[in-house]
Design an enzyme around this catalytic site. Structure first.
Site, short mmCIF file in Angstrom:
data_model
loop_
_atom_site.label_atom_id
_atom_site.label_comp_id
_atom_site.label_asym_id
_atom_site.label_seq_id
_atom_site.Cartn_x
_atom_site.Cartn_y
_atom_site.Cartn_z
N LYS A 125 1.18 4.92 -11.14
CA LYS A 125 0.15 3.48 -10.71
C LYS A 125 0.36 2.86 -12.05
CE LYS A 125 -1.35 3.99 -6.58
NZ LYS A 125 -0.58 2.95 -5.96
N PHE A 162 0.67 -1.13 -0.14
CA PHE A 162 -0.07 0.50 -0.12
C PHE A 162 0.76 1.04 -0.05
CE2 PHE A 162 -3.05 -2.59 1.59
CZ PHE A 162 -4.10 -2.71 1.38
N SER A 222 -4.92 1.61 -8.94
CA SER A 222 -5.95 2.90 -8.88
C SER A 222 -6.62 3.23 -10.07
CB SER A 222 -6.00 4.27 -8.71
OG SER A 222 -6.60 5.22 -8.74
N ALA A 223 -8.19 2.92 -10.47
CA ALA A 223 -8.84 3.55 -11.28
C ALA A 223 -7.97 4.36 -12.54
CB ALA A 223 -10.66 3.58 -11.00
N THR A 224 -7.33 5.48 -11.44
CA THR A 224 -7.05 6.57 -11.90
C THR A 224 -6.07 6.15 -13.12
OG1 THR A 224 -6.11 8.84 -11.48
CG2 THR A 224 -4.77 6.65 -11.07
N ASP A 257 -11.32 16.91 -13.72
CA ASP A 257 -12.23 15.81 -12.96
C ASP A 257 -12.88 14.80 -13.78
OD1 ASP A 257 -12.08 15.80 -10.32
OD2 ASP A 257 -13.64 17.42 -9.97
N TYR A 260 1.37 11.51 -10.29
CA TYR A 260 0.56 10.11 -9.46
C TYR A 260 -0.68 9.02 -10.27
CZ TYR A 260 -2.79 7.10 -6.33
OH TYR A 260 -3.31 5.75 -5.72
P1 NAD Z 1 -2.70 6.58 3.08
O1 NAD Z 1 -1.89 7.94 3.77
O2 NAD Z 1 -4.29 6.60 4.23
O3 NAD Z 1 -1.62 5.38 3.31
C1 NAD Z 1 -0.56 4.90 2.63
C2 NAD Z 1 0.58 4.53 4.09
O4 NAD Z 1 1.73 4.01 3.77
C3 NAD Z 1 0.71 5.63 5.12
O5 NAD Z 1 0.09 5.26 6.38
C4 NAD Z 1 2.00 6.16 4.51
O6 NAD Z 1 2.41 6.61 5.88
C5 NAD Z 1 3.01 5.10 4.47
N1 NAD Z 1 3.71 5.36 2.92
C6 NAD Z 1 3.88 5.98 2.30
N2 NAD Z 1 4.97 6.12 1.91
C7 NAD Z 1 5.46 4.94 2.23
C8 NAD Z 1 6.83 4.51 2.18
N3 NAD Z 1 8.22 5.15 1.35
N4 NAD Z 1 7.89 3.80 3.39
C9 NAD Z 1 7.04 3.48 4.56
N5 NAD Z 1 5.41 4.00 4.70
C10 NAD Z 1 5.04 4.99 3.52
O7 NAD Z 1 -2.99 5.61 1.78
P2 NAD Z 1 -4.66 5.02 1.29
O8 NAD Z 1 -5.96 5.84 1.31
O9 NAD Z 1 -4.93 4.19 2.59
O10 NAD Z 1 -3.91 4.22 0.47
C11 NAD Z 1 -3.09 2.77 0.38
C12 NAD Z 1 -2.58 2.08 -1.23
O11 NAD Z 1 -3.53 2.43 -1.79
C13 NAD Z 1 -1.88 3.92 -1.94
O12 NAD Z 1 -1.42 3.06 -2.73
C14 NAD Z 1 -3.09 4.92 -2.64
O13 NAD Z 1 -2.22 5.34 -3.88
C15 NAD Z 1 -3.95 3.52 -3.50
N6 NAD Z 1 -5.36 4.41 -3.41
C16 NAD Z 1 -5.71 4.35 -2.55
C17 NAD Z 1 -7.16 5.20 -3.08
C18 NAD Z 1 -7.80 6.69 -2.20
O14 NAD Z 1 -8.58 7.57 -2.30
N7 NAD Z 1 -7.55 6.42 -0.88
C19 NAD Z 1 -7.39 5.04 -4.40
C20 NAD Z 1 -7.18 4.21 -5.22
C21 NAD Z 1 -5.09 3.78 -4.51
C1 WQD Z 2 -15.00 13.13 -6.09
C2 WQD Z 2 -16.41 13.81 -6.54
C3 WQD Z 2 -15.39 15.76 -6.88
C4 WQD Z 2 -14.41 17.60 -2.91
C5 WQD Z 2 -9.46 10.99 -6.46
C6 WQD Z 2 -7.91 10.36 -6.91
C7 WQD Z 2 -7.83 8.92 -7.56
C8 WQD Z 2 -8.51 7.62 -6.18
C9 WQD Z 2 -9.78 9.41 -5.65
C10 WQD Z 2 -6.20 7.30 -5.53
C11 WQD Z 2 -15.29 13.72 -7.57
C12 WQD Z 2 -16.20 16.11 -6.32
C13 WQD Z 2 -15.10 16.43 -4.12
C14 WQD Z 2 -15.26 18.70 -3.51
C15 WQD Z 2 -16.90 18.06 -4.62
N1 WQD Z 2 -7.10 7.99 -5.15
N2 WQD Z 2 -15.82 16.78 -5.45
N3 WQD Z 2 -16.59 18.93 -4.00
O1 WQD Z 2 -10.97 13.00 -7.38
O2 WQD Z 2 -12.85 10.40 -8.30
O3 WQD Z 2 -10.86 10.46 -6.79
O4 WQD Z 2 -9.42 9.79 -5.29
O5 WQD Z 2 -6.20 6.89 -6.38
O6 WQD Z 2 -6.99 9.11 -8.40
O7 WQD Z 2 -8.02 11.66 -8.02
O8 WQD Z 2 -12.22 11.37 -6.06
O9 WQD Z 2 -12.72 11.82 -4.28
O10 WQD Z 2 -11.68 13.98 -5.10
O11 WQD Z 2 -13.98 13.56 -5.54
O12 WQD Z 2 -17.86 18.17 -5.12
O13 WQD Z 2 -14.95 18.91 -2.28
O14 WQD Z 2 -16.43 14.48 -5.27
O15 WQD Z 2 -15.57 17.12 -8.16
O16 WQD Z 2 -16.37 14.72 -8.82
P1 WQD Z 2 -11.73 11.89 -7.65
P2 WQD Z 2 -12.58 13.18 -4.92
#
Ligand code: NAD
Ligand code: WQD
Length: 337
Positions: A155, A82, A126-128, A299, A151
């Site tokens: 991925k 993660f 990520s779906a990104t 977006d 970012y």
């Molecule tokens: P988060 O920031 O809460 O958790 C990531 C953790 O990794 C943190 O605790 C941070 O301290 C640790 N970390 C970062 N770099 C590190 C390093 N070099 N060594 C050790 N620890 C490190 O994020 P999250 O939301 O739990 O996301 C987890 C994973 O899922 C990430 O890879 C993120 O890109 C991916 N992801 C998250 C989302 C989302 O919206 N939350 C969506 C898609 C993918």
């Molecule tokens: C969701 C919707 C905003 C805030 C992001 C990353 C993506 C993934 C998940 C890691 C959008 C709207 C938001 C606000 C709003 N992360 N919005 N007012 O952009 O779909 O995805 O997180 O991999 O890579 O880009 O998520 O929660 O930011 O936005 O209207 O104050 O909410 O425009 O339509 P997003 P989000």
């Protein structure tokens, strides 16, 4: 004998929920996290929920010697990786910071896994990676579009690195492409801890409802969707955590798994920003005085995908609803306010 899973980034939002689910499924859990985006009290919370305190190392996953030490101390059967930086906007301003952390940590963990003959890896994708898709639902076979953020590139590269390493070694890997993870553990003991002002909708919304933020803007109401606001697939973090447990079991129990696979993890349903807001208001009986603003740069109008592959391969399906997501997110926010 119990299988041991190393969770990098295990004190973070998704990592901590996954630690809980793995422990509850009978796995040994070892966590490594440098706390760049998390806090140490989460470890005790994991113990409070499960009755088990995981072994924890405060270390950077880019530090090869520190990671080797962990593998020397423990027989690790699989890694869930993660650890990454995840702020899309910051990654556009500071791309090197993101490439260095997210790519180096992946290369380091893979090198150590190879050295210690640890052969199973689940990667947080990520779906990104799909970018602004033009066909729905998004399927895993869709080609990636050029990423607009560093970012997103980490991925896309991350998956490419894994595929090539897996094709040429005994390491098998699964990249889970999450849609929009939200919610918190139903105990209210762990959840998302955004540093500074949140960018994502759910933590923004809960902090606004808790009077920690003054204004709440819905970014755009002129999209070609049912109510003019963007569509996303919001998935409860506990369901997402369970998908990681299923992925570990799949990799550890099946000899004939494909060397690399990428799998969408969502509910398969799309909800608009307004639908999420009104569900939050209805379930939590809190009025949100939002205003409409301009579209947010970058977006996509819609992001939702097919989740058939997760169902077929991992035998996993999201079970929790939008109701659960807004309820648990608000419960967590009230506990940390
Ligand atoms: P988060 O920031 O809460 O958790 C990531 C953790 O990794 C943190 O605790 C941070 O301290 C640790 N970390 C970062 N770099 C590190 C390093 N070099 N060594 C050790 N620890 C490190 O994020 P999250 O939301 O739990 O996301 C987890 C994973 O899922 C990430 O890879 C993120 O890109 C991916 N992801 C998250 C989302 C989302 O919206 N939350 C969506 C898609 C993918
Ligand atoms: C969701 C919707 C905003 C805030 C992001 C990353 C993506 C993934 C998940 C890691 C959008 C709207 C938001 C606000 C709003 N992360 N919005 N007012 O952009 O779909 O995805 O997180 O991999 O890579 O880009 O998520 O929660 O930011 O936005 O209207 O104050 O909410 O425009 O339509 P997003 P989000």
């Amino acid at each position: 004998m119990k299988k041991s899973i190393l969770i990098t980034g295990g004190l973070g939002f998704i990592g901590s929920h996954t630690a809980v689910e793995l422990i509850q499924e009978g796995f040994e859990v070892v966590i490594v996290d440098n706390q760049v985006n998390s806090e140490s009290f989460i470890l005790e919370r994991i113990e409070q929920i499960t009755g088990y305190l995981p072994v924890y190392y405060c270390a950077d996953v880019c530090d090869e010697l520190a990671i080797e030490q962990i593998f020397n101390n423990h027989q690790i059967d699989a890694v869930i990786h993660f650890a990454a930086l995840k702020a899309v906007g910051e990654s556009v301003e500071k791309p090197l910071k993101y490439f260095k952390n997210n790519i180096n940590s992946l290369l380091t963990i893979l090198s150590v896994m190879e050295k210690f003959n640890c052969l199973s890896m689940v990667f947080s994708s990520s779906a990104t990676v799909y970018g602004d898709a033009d066909k729905f639902p998004i399927e895993e076979t869709f080609l990636f579009k050029k990423s607009l953020s560093a970012y997103g590139s980490t991925k896309q590269f991350g998956e490419d690195i894994l595929e090539k390493v897996s094709n040429s070694s005994a390491i098998k890997s699964i990249a889970l492409r999450y849609f929009n993870p939200v919610g918190a553990h139903p105990s209210g003991l762990i959840g998302e801890l955004p540093i500074g002002k949140p960018n994502n909708l759910m933590p923004y919304l809960t902090q606004f409802a808790a009077n920690k933020l003054k204004n709440f803007t819905v970014y755009g109401n002129d999209y070609s969707t049912k109510d003019g606001t963007c569509l996303r697939d919001y998935i409860h973090v506990v369901d997402l955590a369970k998908a990681h447990v299923r992925s570990c079991i799949y990799l550890l129990e099946n000899i004939n798994v494909k060397t690399f696979d990428a799998i969408n993890i969502g509910t398969g349903k799309a909800n608009s920003v307004l639908e999420l807001i009104s569900k939050f208001e209805e379930v939590n009986r809190v009025k949100l005085n939002y205003k409409f603003g301009n579209r947010r740069l970058g977006d996509a109008e819609s992001i939702y995908g097919s989740v058939d592959k997760a169902n077929n391969i991992l035998n996993w399906k999201a079970e929790l609803t939008l109701h659960d997501m807004v309820q648990d997110a608000w419960n967590w926010q009230k506990n940390i306010s």
